[in-house]
Structures are given as C-alpha cells and as structure tokens.
Design an enzyme around this catalytic site. Structure first.
Site, short mmCIF file in Angstrom:
data_model
loop_
_atom_site.label_atom_id
_atom_site.label_comp_id
_atom_site.label_asym_id
_atom_site.label_seq_id
_atom_site.Cartn_x
_atom_site.Cartn_y
_atom_site.Cartn_z
N VAL A 1 5.06 4.60 -4.21
CA VAL A 1 5.06 3.76 -5.40
C VAL A 1 3.93 4.19 -6.36
CG1 VAL A 1 4.28 1.41 -5.89
CG2 VAL A 1 6.32 1.76 -4.50
N GLN B 1 0.83 -1.22 0.00
CA GLN B 1 0.00 0.00 0.00
C GLN B 1 0.86 1.27 0.00
OE1 GLN B 1 -3.14 0.57 -0.53
NE2 GLN B 1 -3.73 -1.56 -0.70
N SER B 2 2.00 1.22 -0.65
CA SER B 2 2.89 2.38 -0.69
C SER B 2 2.28 3.53 -1.50
CB SER B 2 4.22 1.98 -1.32
OG SER B 2 4.97 3.12 -1.68
N ASN B 3 2.25 4.69 -0.91
CA ASN B 3 1.82 5.90 -1.63
C ASN B 3 2.91 6.38 -2.57
OD1 ASN B 3 -0.72 6.37 -0.10
ND2 ASN B 3 0.71 6.56 1.61
#
Ligand SMILES: *Cc1c(COP(=O)(O)O)cnc(C)c1O
Length: 333
Positions: free
Chosen positions: A79, A75-77
């Site tokens: 990325v 859930q990386s923002n």
C-alpha cells in the site's frame, strides 16, 4: 528478453545488488549465502512491490485511470509503495486498510508504513475490524465510477499476473548477474505472502530454463491457501508469457513453520534472525516478512537442507518501515 512487449513504467533502481554475506555464511557453517537487495529497489524506501508496480501502473495508464485503489493491512508495504507510485504518476490514490494484526504497540497505527501513506498524499480508509476488505474496495471503486472517475483496482499485494511480471523480470535479472559473477545459484529463498513474488519467480525461472529452485517461506500461517494462490498466479503468468501455463509440481515449494501464530505476529526466531543479520552484516530486515524468511533459512541450514558447496540467495523483499511499528518488541531488556 521475454518482457519487452509488456507495457512498463520505470519506477525502480535496477538491477538491485547481489551481495555475498561472508559473516553470516561463516556463522551458519553451511552453503554460501548471498543477498539479492530488493530492499533497494527505490520508490519510497524500496521493497518487492516496486517491480510489480512497474507493470501494474502501466496497465492503469493504458486504461486511462485517474484514480488507483488498493488494500492491505495497516502496515502494508504494498500500500505504501502504491501510494508512492501514484504520487509520481499524479494519480489520486485510495488505500483501504484492514486491522488485520492484533498487535497493540502504540506505534502500530501511526508509525512505519501508515505514516508514509499519509505523507505520500494517499486517502487512507481504515476499516473497522472484521470488515471484508475486498468488498469495501469494490464498493469504493463503483462509487468512484458513478461519480465520473476512472478507477483502477490493484489487488492485495499487487498479486496477479500483471504484478507477477515484475518477478519474471527479477528472475532474468538474477540469472544475468549470476552469469556475470560466475555464480551458480542453487536456491532462492524469500518471504511469500500474497503469492505474486513467488509465482513470478517460478514463471520467470521456467521461461529461461534456469536450474535455480525457489523456496517461498510462508509468512501467512495459511500455507495451503497460499499454495493455491501461487499456483493460480504462476499459471496465469506463464500463459501471459506464451508457451503454455504448465509448470512442474516440484517448482512450487512453500516452506511452512516460520509464520508463528498469524500474519504479522512476531516470533522469537524472527527477532533473533533480525538481530543476527543486523550484527553480522549491517543488514536490516523487517519483522513481518524478511525476518521470518531469514529465520526459516537459518533453520533450514541447521537442518542440513542444503549442501555446503551450494549457493543460496536470500531475496530481501524490503519492508523495513514495518520495523518501527514493532518498536516495543525490539527494545533491549
Ligand atoms: C509483500 C511483501 C512480501 C511478499 O510478497 P508477495 O508477492 O505478497 O508474496 C515479502 N516481503 C515484503 C517486505 C513484502 O512487503
């Protein structure tokens, strides 16, 4: 302006608004609380990585890159916003995603940020648990190089001196807004994770001799490691700006105790903070970063960390897509 000599690709909507939060201020009964809306930076639903990517993508272009690689959690923002920046630049994008959070909401691996990564046309590589993500990233970059591509690797969170220049820019922007509005900002409070945001702010405020203190609320549950990262990036960033790499020890303040058990694991205080701010101000925070930072701010106010005549700016760093990956946790019971 200290930054004009650094190459920069315009990606964001700047300046982001600086807004007073009257109902939250009244509810907490302490300092005046404002919000700096870096959730409104644009670029595929906004967030703090937009500012970093303006400098990182310029560096990729200067190096003639045709492919960008980066890494983060599922859930990386960072990325997600990198995928958007690559789409705009017409570059191919590889995302190395680690299952870094033991969270079993069925939405976690399909909704929120990871849904957007696919939508944005990035090639998503989901690593098995326990894989060294930086190693995987390096191997993928060298394989791409061998096949004739020109890869550019962005570290996790976009956190190096190049990315941190984005938050030097934010420090300047905020100081200019405060001047225009006649505000004196005593503290800036924000979520700190991979360190680039805090490092850029420390370097930026020092470069303009601002009196604003930066309080980074740790969301990693590894504050000692994080302190080292912020310190190293702040030094590199100051060196880039010229005029030496020294900063005062007091400038680096990491607030511990609000991360919960681990990065990405929700806390009751976070959920209460997210609900409170939504209901008082119509403002949406995220569960992994801004929600925990706000829980920290609320508690610091309760503990008397600030004077009633002071002004505190909460830097909203974005991350709202992550909320949808925690759908179960936010159900009203
Ligand atoms: C990445 C991120 C942060 C933390 O910024 P760092 O520069 O990694 O410390 C804070 N909030 C959100 C929403 C983020 O995505």
């Amino acid at each position: 302006m200290t930054l004009t000599r650094f190459p920069r690709v315009p990606l964001g909507h700047f300046p982001t608004p600086l807004e007073y939060l009257p109902r939250l201020t009244a509810q907490l009964g302490g300092p005046r609380i404002l919000v700096k809306r870096d959730d409104c930076t644009g670029l595929a639903l906004g967030g703090n990585k937009t500012r970093k990517l303006e400098f990182l993508m310029a560096e990729a272009a200067a190096q003639g890159a045709d492919t960008v690689l980066t890494t983060g959690g599922v859930q990386s923002n960072h990325v997600r916003q990198t995928a958007a920046a690559c789409a705009r630049a017409g570059l191919s994008c590889h995302l190395v995603l680690a299952r870094a959070v033991a969270w079993d909401d069925p939405a976690y691996e399909t909704s929120g940020n990871v849904q957007l990564d696919h939508l944005l046309g990035a090639q998503v590589h989901l690593l098995p648990p326990g894989t060294d993500r930086d190693g995987a990233l390096r191997r993928m970059a060298s394989a791409l190089k061998k096949s004739g591509r020109t890869p550019y690797v962005i570290p996790s969170g976009g956190s190096n001196a190049t990315g941190a220049l984005g938050y030097v820019a934010c420090a300047e922007e905020l100081e200019a807004q405060a001047d225009t509005d006649g505000e004196r900002i005593d503290y800036l409070v924000h979520a700190t994770g991979s360190g680039g945001t805090q490092a850029g702010l420390i370097a930026g405020f020092q470069a303009i001799a601002s009196q604003t203190g930066v309080l980074g609320v740790d969301i990693t549950a590894h504050a000692a490691d994080l302190r080292g990262k912020v310190s190293a990036i702040a030094k590199d960033t100051l060196a880039r700006l010229g005029g030496g790499d020294r900063f005062s020890k007091d400038a680096l303040q990491i607030v511990e105790g609000y991360a919960g058990g681990a990065y990405g694991m929700p806390t009751e205080e976070m959920r209460a903070a997210v609900r409170l701010v939504a209901r008082l101000e119509g403002l949406i925070l995220d569960p992994v970063y801004a929600g925990k930072a706000m829980a920290g701010l609320i508690d610091l106010v309760a503990k008397g960390r600030f004077k009633d005549d002071q002004t505190v700016v909460f830097l909203h760093t974005g991350g709202m897509p992550g909320l949808f990956a925690y759908n179960d946790y936010f159900q009203e019971k």
